[in-house]
Motif scaffolding. Structure first.
Motif, mmCIF file in Angstrom:
data_model
loop_
_atom_site.group_PDB
_atom_site.id
_atom_site.type_symbol
_atom_site.label_atom_id
_atom_site.label_comp_id
_atom_site.label_asym_id
_atom_site.label_seq_id
_atom_site.Cartn_x
_atom_site.Cartn_y
_atom_site.Cartn_z
ATOM 1 N N ARG A 84 -10.200 39.396 -13.570
ATOM 2 C CA ARG A 84 -10.758 39.043 -14.870
ATOM 3 C C ARG A 84 -12.242 38.713 -14.695
ATOM 4 N NH1 ARG A 84 -7.513 36.072 -18.262
ATOM 5 N NH2 ARG A 84 -9.429 35.736 -19.456
ATOM 6 N N PRO A 85 -13.137 39.701 -14.859
ATOM 7 C CA PRO A 85 -14.563 39.432 -14.663
ATOM 8 C C PRO A 85 -15.138 38.433 -15.657
ATOM 9 C CG PRO A 85 -14.210 41.613 -15.625
ATOM 10 C CD PRO A 85 -12.874 41.104 -15.202
ATOM 11 N N ASP A 86 -14.409 38.155 -16.738
ATOM 12 C CA ASP A 86 -14.899 37.198 -17.730
ATOM 13 C C ASP A 86 -14.702 35.754 -17.285
ATOM 14 O OD1 ASP A 86 -12.117 38.078 -18.116
ATOM 15 O OD2 ASP A 86 -12.044 36.537 -19.666
ATOM 16 N N ILE A 87 -13.946 35.528 -16.211
ATOM 17 C CA ILE A 87 -13.709 34.172 -15.705
ATOM 18 C C ILE A 87 -14.707 33.875 -14.593
ATOM 19 C CG2 ILE A 87 -12.087 32.664 -14.493
ATOM 20 C CD1 ILE A 87 -9.814 34.057 -15.874
ATOM 21 N N ASP A 88 -15.449 32.791 -14.736
ATOM 22 C CA ASP A 88 -16.373 32.361 -13.687
ATOM 23 C C ASP A 88 -16.150 30.887 -13.380
ATOM 24 O OD1 ASP A 88 -17.664 30.881 -15.711
ATOM 25 O OD2 ASP A 88 -19.081 32.506 -16.111
ATOM 26 N N GLU A 89 -17.001 30.317 -12.533
ATOM 27 C CA GLU A 89 -16.794 28.943 -12.077
ATOM 28 C C GLU A 89 -16.856 27.924 -13.199
ATOM 29 O OE1 GLU A 89 -15.393 26.590 -9.307
ATOM 30 O OE2 GLU A 89 -15.838 28.695 -8.960
ATOM 31 N N ASP A 90 -17.523 28.274 -14.298
ATOM 32 C CA ASP A 90 -17.648 27.349 -15.424
ATOM 33 C C ASP A 90 -16.528 27.501 -16.451
ATOM 34 O OD1 ASP A 90 -20.026 26.277 -14.412
ATOM 35 O OD2 ASP A 90 -21.219 27.882 -15.320
ATOM 36 N N SER A 91 -15.623 28.439 -16.230
ATOM 37 C CA SER A 91 -14.539 28.676 -17.199
ATOM 38 C C SER A 91 -13.554 27.511 -17.203
ATOM 39 C CB SER A 91 -13.803 29.968 -16.869
ATOM 40 O OG SER A 91 -14.655 31.085 -16.967
ATOM 41 N N ASP A 92 -13.044 27.201 -18.377
ATOM 42 C CA ASP A 92 -12.025 26.160 -18.544
ATOM 43 C C ASP A 92 -10.662 26.798 -18.303
ATOM 44 O OD1 ASP A 92 -10.257 24.221 -19.304
ATOM 45 O OD2 ASP A 92 -11.094 23.912 -21.312
ATOM 46 N N PRO A 93 -9.920 26.357 -17.278
ATOM 47 C CA PRO A 93 -8.638 27.002 -16.976
ATOM 48 C C PRO A 93 -7.648 26.946 -18.130
ATOM 49 C CG PRO A 93 -8.873 24.930 -15.770
ATOM 50 C CD PRO A 93 -10.214 25.256 -16.352
#
Length: 441
Positions: A84-93
């Motif tokens: 999922r390239p839209d998920i990065d370190e700042d994403s809320d799980p």
């Protein structure tokens, strides 16, 4: 630490004693991750026969904790694992990872076992079904005690009844080594990787491609060398989606002018004769995103209300589906067509039919022979007899032909599906379970 030994979590013992327990208070008391006040409220709701409230609350708490445990590995890594390239370190799980994805990933990582995964997914359907029922005058829409107890049991056995699970460092260490040093072609870790479960092979490919896309300096140099060494050795074992992933990365890096990474992937693709997997455009990203929205609606609460719009949007994108996105589009479309054990979303069927009407027999054959054996969403549905009846109707409706396959269980499933003979439903469900188990080995 060899890749075959790399498991972020080790399987934990199930709270087996709860299987036969029927007293809500005794069950809920095992939830060590709930505060005493929360436990008291849940027990009170059981006593008042507010089963839906109790189940929904404990389900929400379980999924929140499961996602927190996953996020402890790093959200950028979770994005790699889920592709999922839209998920990065700042994403809320809690917002970026669906319940289904969290459950499936927890199983892949060994945090829950096969039975717990199956029960959690069943409980997800039950909770979402009752959460989507709004007829206050219909007693049939009330959750039964047995359904609530099953949900609470599996949530406690799988998540809430366990002491805090800490992600082990082994996989993260292997991941860091891919960018931190150059691994020799005859390194024991690569030898072990070649005999590891498929999950670790496809994850390694994702990690290497992510290094090429995002790293700089020494990390990029190490990642490039390791890509040139590892991917050609993995290539004979890679399935279509992972091969397309490599080709897609090459196209993206070429368009972005990242010459060093492009040179690396060019040499890889030349060595494996893999340029057939390089897409002519990046349309696949749009198709993949649209398919993800369909599947998210299908697997979420009130799915029969939420499925039509994303399914219409996907159908409107046209019948020329790019190869890299084809598997995702088929999974999402067939999920809508097959529905779940509670039925289908009728308002989404026409759009789903538009997608399937655009398929040639060759594309049907490719999906059934190459992608269905690894499609855990569709295979899970084919373990339910009601879903199988709809699946058989799809085969008849679109006059699907029997593809060539050397996999015995797949051949039996497809032959029975295409026959249209409902007496063969048990053959389909049995072989679907065999194939589903095979995707985890």
């Amino acid at each position: 630490m060899s890749p075959s030994e790399v498991l972020p979590w080790q399987p934990v013992e199930n709270l087996v004693a709860l299987d036969k327990e029927m007293q809500p208070a005794a069950i809920v008391s095992k939830a060590v991750n709930l505060r005493p006040k929360e436990i008291k409220q849940i027990i009170s709701n059981f006593e008042l026969e507010n089963y839906e409230i109790a189940s929904n609350y404990i389900w929400t708490k379980s999924m929140a904790l499961l996602k927190i445990n996953l996020s402890s590995m790093g959200m950028d890594f979770i994005g790699e694992l889920l592709q999922r390239p839209d998920i990065d370190e700042d994403s809320d799980p809690s917002n970026s990872v669906s319940d289904y994805e969290a459950i499936d990933l927890a199983f892949e990582l060994g945090a829950i076992n096969k039975t717990q995964r199956m029960r959690l997914l069943n409980s997800s359907e039950v909770v979402n079904h009752f959460a989507s029922s709004f007829d206050a005058n219909d007693d049939d829409t009330d959750m039964m005690l047995e359904e609530a107890l099953q949900c609470v049991k599996v949530c406690i056995q799988s998540v809430l009844g366990l002491e805090k699970v800490e992600a082990a460092q082994s996989f993260s260490a292997f991941r860091e080594r891919l960018s931190g040093t150059t691994i020799a072609s005859d390194d024991p870790e690569i030898t072990n990787l070649l005999s590891s479960p498929y999950f670790f092979k496809k994850t390694t490919v994702s990690i290497l491609l992510n290094i090429l896309k995002s790293a700089n300096g020494a990390a990029l140099e190490n990642g490039s060398r390791n890509t040139s060494i590892i991917i050609p050795q993995l290539w004979p074992d890679l399935n279509g989606p992972e091969r397309w992933q490599v080709g897609q990365a090459y196209s993206e890096l070429f368009n972005e002018g990242k010459s060093s990474a492009v040179k690396t992937l060019n040499s890889v693709l030349v060595s494996v004769s893999g340029f057939d997997f390089v897409p002519e455009s990046l349309r696949s990203n749009s198709f993949t995103k649209a398919a993800h929205l369909v599947l998210a609606a299908h697997q979420g609460a009130n799915n029969f209300y939420n499925e039509p719009k994303p399914m219409r949007d996907l159908a409107a994108m046209g019948s020329s589906i790019p190869g890299p996105a084809f598997g995702n589009v088929m999974t999402a479309t067939l999920a809508v067509k097959i529905g779940n054990r509670y039925g289908q979303c009728w308002d989404a069927q026409q759009s789903a039919n538009e997608v399937l009407n655009g398929l040639s027999q060759d594309r049907w054959g490719y999906y059934l022979s190459q992608q269905l054996p690894n499609d855990t969403v569709v295979l899970a549905k084919l373990t339910n007899s009601e879903c199988v009846r709809r699946w058989m109707s799809i085969m008849q409706e679109f006059d699907v032909e029997m593809p060539t396959t050397t996999v015995k269980s797949l051949g039996a499933l497809l032959a029975s599906s295409i026959s249209g003979d409902e007496k063969k439903i048990s053959i389909i469900t049995r072989n679907a379970k065999i194939l589903l188990d095979g995707t985890r080995n």
